[in-house]
Design a protein around this motif. Structure first.
Motif, mmCIF file in Angstrom:
data_model
loop_
_atom_site.group_PDB
_atom_site.id
_atom_site.type_symbol
_atom_site.label_atom_id
_atom_site.label_comp_id
_atom_site.label_asym_id
_atom_site.label_seq_id
_atom_site.Cartn_x
_atom_site.Cartn_y
_atom_site.Cartn_z
ATOM 1 N N PRO A 1 0.918 -1.160 0.034
ATOM 2 C CA PRO A 1 0.026 -0.171 0.078
ATOM 3 C C PRO A 1 0.833 1.264 0.064
ATOM 4 N N GLU A 2 2.221 1.050 0.355
ATOM 5 C CA GLU A 2 2.805 2.330 0.493
ATOM 6 C C GLU A 2 3.628 2.654 -0.956
ATOM 7 N N PRO A 3 3.630 3.862 -1.323
ATOM 8 C CA PRO A 3 4.376 4.145 -2.702
ATOM 9 C C PRO A 3 5.772 3.702 -2.760
ATOM 10 N N GLN A 4 6.357 3.262 -3.693
ATOM 11 C CA GLN A 4 7.874 2.800 -3.712
ATOM 12 C C GLN A 4 8.607 3.826 -4.921
ATOM 13 N N VAL A 5 9.726 3.772 -4.562
ATOM 14 C CA VAL A 5 10.856 4.767 -5.369
ATOM 15 C C VAL A 5 12.050 3.747 -5.629
ATOM 16 N N ARG A 6 12.365 3.751 -6.824
ATOM 17 C CA ARG A 6 13.389 2.704 -7.028
ATOM 18 C C ARG A 6 14.524 3.500 -7.964
ATOM 19 N N PRO A 7 15.659 3.843 -7.495
ATOM 20 C CA PRO A 7 16.470 4.557 -8.182
ATOM 21 C C PRO A 7 17.024 3.607 -9.519
ATOM 22 N N LEU A 8 17.006 4.273 -10.648
ATOM 23 C CA LEU A 8 17.273 3.522 -12.035
ATOM 24 C C LEU A 8 18.860 3.785 -12.350
ATOM 25 N N VAL A 9 19.437 4.783 -11.514
ATOM 26 C CA VAL A 9 21.054 5.161 -11.940
ATOM 27 C C VAL A 9 21.544 5.206 -10.649
ATOM 28 N N ARG A 10 22.789 4.538 -10.465
ATOM 29 C CA ARG A 10 23.257 4.651 -8.798
ATOM 30 C C ARG A 10 24.507 5.613 -9.067
ATOM 31 N N GLY A 11 25.028 6.223 -7.780
ATOM 32 C CA GLY A 11 26.110 7.030 -7.891
ATOM 33 C C GLY A 11 25.856 8.410 -8.186
ATOM 34 N N HIS A 12 26.914 9.231 -8.026
ATOM 35 C CA HIS A 12 27.038 10.638 -8.212
ATOM 36 C C HIS A 12 27.283 10.982 -10.000
ATOM 37 N N HIS A 13 26.259 11.054 -10.555
ATOM 38 C CA HIS A 13 26.434 11.163 -11.979
ATOM 39 C C HIS A 13 25.814 12.582 -12.350
#
Length: 188
Positions: free
Chosen positions: A91-103
């Motif tokens: 029920p909780e929204p989710q966020v998934r990073p698609l790019v890792r690191g400091h770009h």
């Protein structure tokens, strides 16, 4: 086999670095965010994983965004594969990073509903792509409804808010990173 990192993203070090860069104590961040000092300490030491809501509160307290904290969680690498893990619907929204690191570019996938009352204003340009479902975006006094496959480009500095308009909505957000000074050519 050839993936850069196959372990879960750890945001604690990024939170600690940002807090120390601003010369803030855990108590100040706790007061600003409404979260407890022990919880924030656990987050910084990667003993607790904050929910998206908690991470946004921490980011607000640190005058940054959750996307920036997630992006700073892993060091940059020249080639990186971010695998899609089977995510159980919650029920909780989710966020998934698609790019890792400091770009120079950040990309995140938002799944589920989103806090429609939360206003965003990014320093640099941003693109929203609706992968599934539909969203309503309020920007510059107008409301736009975007359906599957629609995109919206927002110039840096535009205040906006958005919400999922259908269940199981997935939105891809790609933005020029906050640490990049984007130069816009202006007509003379």
């Amino acid at each position: 086999m050839g993936d850069h990192k196959e372990q879960p993203l750890r945001v604690g070090a990024a939170v600690r670095r940002r807090r120390r860069a601003l010369e803030l104590t855990l108590a100040v961040v706790a007061e600003r965010s409404g979260l407890s000092v022990p919880f924030l300490s656990q987050v910084e030491n990667d003993r607790a994983r904050p929910s998206q809501t908690s991470l946004e509160k921490v980011a607000d307290a640190l005058r940054t965004t959750a996307v920036e904290l997630l992006a700073a969680a892993d060091p940059a690498c020249s080639v990186d594969v971010v695998r899609c893990e089977s995510i159980e619907p919650t029920p909780e929204p989710q966020v998934r990073p698609l790019v890792r690191g400091h770009h120079q570019m950040h990309a995140s996938e938002f799944t589920g509903d989103h806090d429609a009352g939360r206003e965003f204003q990014y320093r640099n340009d941003q693109l929203m792509y609706v992968a599934d479902g539909a969203v309503e975006v309020e920007a510059e006094g107008r409301v736009y409804r975007l359906g599957r496959g629609d995109t919206m480009y927002l110039t840096g500095g535009v205040r906006h808010r958005w919400r999922a308009a259908e269940p199981d909505t997935r939105v891809l957000v790609v933005a020029v990173a906050e640490h990049i000074e984007a130069v816009h050519d202006r007509p003379r």
